[in-house]
Structure formats: C-alpha cells, structure tokens
Design a protein around this motif. Structure first.
Motif, mmCIF file in Angstrom:
data_model
loop_
_atom_site.group_PDB
_atom_site.id
_atom_site.type_symbol
_atom_site.label_atom_id
_atom_site.label_comp_id
_atom_site.label_asym_id
_atom_site.label_seq_id
_atom_site.Cartn_x
_atom_site.Cartn_y
_atom_site.Cartn_z
ATOM 1 N N GLY A 110 77.035 -14.245 33.747
ATOM 2 C CA GLY A 110 76.857 -13.243 34.790
ATOM 3 C C GLY A 110 77.902 -12.148 34.724
ATOM 4 N N LYS A 111 79.140 -12.518 34.435
ATOM 5 C CA LYS A 111 80.203 -11.518 34.281
ATOM 6 C C LYS A 111 79.890 -10.586 33.106
ATOM 7 C CE LYS A 111 82.988 -13.153 37.511
ATOM 8 N NZ LYS A 111 83.328 -12.385 38.748
ATOM 9 N N MET A 112 79.428 -11.156 32.001
ATOM 10 C CA MET A 112 79.097 -10.350 30.835
ATOM 11 C C MET A 112 77.909 -9.438 31.107
ATOM 12 S SD MET A 112 81.301 -11.016 28.438
ATOM 13 C CE MET A 112 82.510 -12.255 27.987
ATOM 14 N N ARG A 113 76.927 -9.938 31.846
ATOM 15 C CA ARG A 113 75.783 -9.097 32.210
ATOM 16 C C ARG A 113 76.236 -7.892 33.014
ATOM 17 N NH1 ARG A 113 72.951 -14.003 34.115
ATOM 18 N NH2 ARG A 113 71.593 -14.758 32.443
ATOM 19 N N LYS A 114 77.080 -8.135 33.993
ATOM 20 C CA LYS A 114 77.540 -7.050 34.855
ATOM 21 C C LYS A 114 78.364 -6.046 34.068
ATOM 22 C CE LYS A 114 79.901 -6.135 39.231
ATOM 23 N NZ LYS A 114 80.604 -6.746 40.402
ATOM 24 N N MET A 115 79.218 -6.536 33.177
ATOM 25 C CA MET A 115 80.075 -5.654 32.412
ATOM 26 C C MET A 115 79.282 -4.793 31.444
ATOM 27 S SD MET A 115 83.013 -6.646 29.681
ATOM 28 C CE MET A 115 81.702 -7.020 28.535
ATOM 29 N N SER A 116 78.272 -5.372 30.799
ATOM 30 C CA SER A 116 77.533 -4.680 29.746
ATOM 31 C C SER A 116 76.261 -4.004 30.234
ATOM 32 C CB SER A 116 77.161 -5.671 28.635
ATOM 33 O OG SER A 116 76.266 -6.660 29.124
ATOM 34 N N ASN A 117 75.829 -4.350 31.456
ATOM 35 C CA ASN A 117 74.576 -3.822 31.999
ATOM 36 C C ASN A 117 73.382 -4.195 31.113
ATOM 37 O OD1 ASN A 117 73.109 -2.465 34.001
ATOM 38 N ND2 ASN A 117 73.085 -0.559 32.830
ATOM 39 N N VAL A 118 73.429 -5.412 30.584
ATOM 40 C CA VAL A 118 72.358 -5.934 29.739
ATOM 41 C C VAL A 118 71.917 -7.282 30.301
ATOM 42 C CG1 VAL A 118 71.794 -6.833 27.450
ATOM 43 C CG2 VAL A 118 73.153 -4.751 27.656
ATOM 44 N N ALA A 119 70.608 -7.525 30.307
ATOM 45 C CA ALA A 119 70.069 -8.793 30.809
ATOM 46 C C ALA A 119 70.263 -9.872 29.740
ATOM 47 C CB ALA A 119 68.596 -8.647 31.155
ATOM 48 N N LEU A 120 71.482 -10.374 29.642
ATOM 49 C CA LEU A 120 71.848 -11.291 28.568
ATOM 50 C C LEU A 120 71.317 -12.697 28.784
ATOM 51 C CD1 LEU A 120 75.596 -10.296 28.163
ATOM 52 C CD2 LEU A 120 73.748 -9.735 26.580
ATOM 53 N N GLU A 121 71.036 -13.359 27.678
ATOM 54 C CA GLU A 121 70.770 -14.787 27.642
ATOM 55 C C GLU A 121 71.716 -15.411 26.620
ATOM 56 O OE1 GLU A 121 66.698 -15.653 26.771
ATOM 57 O OE2 GLU A 121 65.951 -14.036 28.062
ATOM 58 N N ILE A 122 72.011 -16.679 26.763
ATOM 59 C CA ILE A 122 72.853 -17.344 25.771
ATOM 60 C C ILE A 122 72.038 -17.664 24.525
ATOM 61 C CG2 ILE A 122 74.298 -18.339 27.584
ATOM 62 C CD1 ILE A 122 72.975 -21.074 26.848
ATOM 63 N N ASP A 123 72.711 -17.828 23.421
ATOM 64 C CA ASP A 123 72.076 -18.266 22.183
ATOM 65 C C ASP A 123 72.382 -19.742 21.986
ATOM 66 O OD1 ASP A 123 71.084 -18.745 19.683
ATOM 67 O OD2 ASP A 123 72.662 -17.639 18.629
ATOM 68 N N PRO A 124 71.417 -20.634 22.232
ATOM 69 C CA PRO A 124 71.704 -22.068 22.113
ATOM 70 C C PRO A 124 71.986 -22.503 20.683
ATOM 71 C CG PRO A 124 69.349 -21.704 22.429
ATOM 72 C CD PRO A 124 70.017 -20.380 22.639
ATOM 73 N N TYR A 125 71.625 -21.670 19.709
ATOM 74 C CA TYR A 125 71.877 -22.006 18.308
ATOM 75 C C TYR A 125 73.281 -21.590 17.851
ATOM 76 C CZ TYR A 125 66.823 -22.716 17.937
ATOM 77 O OH TYR A 125 65.539 -23.162 18.105
ATOM 78 N N LEU A 126 73.904 -20.696 18.598
ATOM 79 C CA LEU A 126 75.195 -20.130 18.200
ATOM 80 C C LEU A 126 75.119 -19.541 16.788
ATOM 81 C CD1 LEU A 126 77.848 -22.668 19.544
ATOM 82 C CD2 LEU A 126 77.016 -20.577 20.621
ATOM 83 N N HIS A 127 74.010 -18.882 16.491
ATOM 84 C CA HIS A 127 73.820 -18.342 15.152
ATOM 85 C C HIS A 127 74.859 -17.259 14.866
ATOM 86 C CE1 HIS A 127 71.728 -17.402 11.467
ATOM 87 N NE2 HIS A 127 71.721 -16.123 11.789
ATOM 88 N N GLY A 128 75.655 -17.467 13.829
ATOM 89 C CA GLY A 128 76.717 -16.536 13.492
ATOM 90 C C GLY A 128 77.964 -16.693 14.338
#
Length: 215
Positions: A110-128
């Motif tokens: 939620g903090k990252m969403r607010k900071m970036s103004n992007v509807a972020l989701e986590i990557d469960p694969y941690l690809h990269g």
C-alpha cells in the motif's frame, strides 16, 4: 518456475498490525507523501532514493546472512552481466526470508502504491528478484528491465534495490545509474550506501538502468 511467496506465510505477516510491520522499516513509511512528490518529479524518470530503508538493527543482521556457498547461487557471466543471484526463499535464514514477506505485505504494498501512483500487485514468483551479489570486477551493464512477466503476463511496474554492503568504498564503483531514453546521457545515480534503497519505475522505455563495474 515455482511460486516463492507462500500464501500461508504471507497471511501470517498480513496478520501483524501496521505498527508491527512498520517497526521492521525506517521512518520513510511515515513520510510517503514527501516521497511521492520526490518520486514524481525525479529525472530521467520516476525514482526516489530512501536512506535507512530497514530498521537499522535488522539491516545489520541481514548483511551477515547471505548464503555463503556460491555453488548454490545462480552465476551470470556474459557481456552484460557478471554477478550471482539467489532466489530460493525457503533455504534462507528465516529472518532474511521474512523480509521478502514484509515487502509483499498489504501494508508495504500500500505504501508503494501511494508513492508510485500505480495499482501494484506483488509478484509471487519473485522473477528477477531475490539476493544479488557482484564479485570483484562484476557488472550489470546498461539495459532495460523486462516489461512483461514471463509467467503471469502482467507488466512490471516498480523495482526496489536495497544495498546491504557495509563499508563500501566509492572507488570500487558499483553505483546505480539512470540514463535518458536515448542512452546518450547519465542523468542520475545512487551510490552504494548501506541500508539505502533506490525505488524506480520500470516499464516500456523508462527503465534504463545500469550498475557500473566494480573496480
């Protein structure tokens, strides 16, 4: 590739209070409005450098927990990159493993969403994602981060790099460099400083990024 973020472990972290999760991080979690403004105004594309990203004591402990046997790491040795990477969370020290779940928590997302103004989701694969380590003379040359996730098909939107190297000498280089769209000019850089993170937008032609060679 298997899923790295296990749902039961993530649920356990999400069961903590916001104050408990925030206690693992620095004061930046209480200053997201200011970070959002700095992120949006940054050049050559949206990014922000955050000092004291983790609780200092936690960062100190994590710096000693990298898996010591390099045979267990992925080794990249090509014209663009010379580095080691490790992404098997289940084999990490539990305290180090937990940081990946904290970063994936609803609170931090939620903090990252607010900071970036992007509807972020986590990557469960941690690809990269995961742990990265550059040996002497290691490098990660000028490149664009991948845009489309190879397993989910979703767009990669935000990258967080946290430095856990202690007593780093600037003469060794290793700084993160952000270049303009036609890669004719380095516009910004972030030196390797312990417990400092650079957070940047990474999609389409906006993710031009470089780690200079270690001397």
């Amino acid at each position: 590739m298997s899923v790295q973020i296990e749902r039961d472990k993530l649920n356990a972290v999400n069961g903590l209070s916001d104050a408990e999760i925030g206690g693992f991080f620095g004061e930046w979690t209480n200053k997201v409005d200011a970070l959002r403004d700095a992120y949006a105004a940054a050049l050559p594309f949206e990014h922000v450098v955050v000092d004291d990203f983790l609780n200092t004591g936690l960062a100190q402990r994590l710096s000693t927990m990298y898996p010591p046997n390099l045979a267990d790491w992925h080794h990249y040795n090509n014209p663009v990159e010379v580095k080691y990477a490790y992404d098997n969370l289940a084999r990490l020290d539990p305290e180090l493993e937990r940081v990946f779940y904290l970063l994936s928590s609803d609170y931090i997302t939620g903090k990252m969403r607010k900071m970036s103004n992007v509807a972020l989701e986590i990557d469960p694969y941690l690809h990269g994602a995961g742990l990265h380590m550059h040996p002497r003379y290691g490098r990660l040359g000028l490149h664009l981060d991948y845009e489309k996730h190879p397993y989910t098909g979703k767009q990669r939107r935000l990258n967080v790099i946290l430095y856990l190297s202690k007593e780093w000498n600037d003469a060794w280089k290793g700084q993160s460099e952000l270049w303009n769209a036609d890669v004719s000019k380095r516009v910004a850089e972030s030196r390797v400083r312990f417990n400092t993170a650079i957070i940047f937008k990474t999609n389409e032609m906006l993710g031009v990024f470089n780690v200079a060679s270690n001397a």
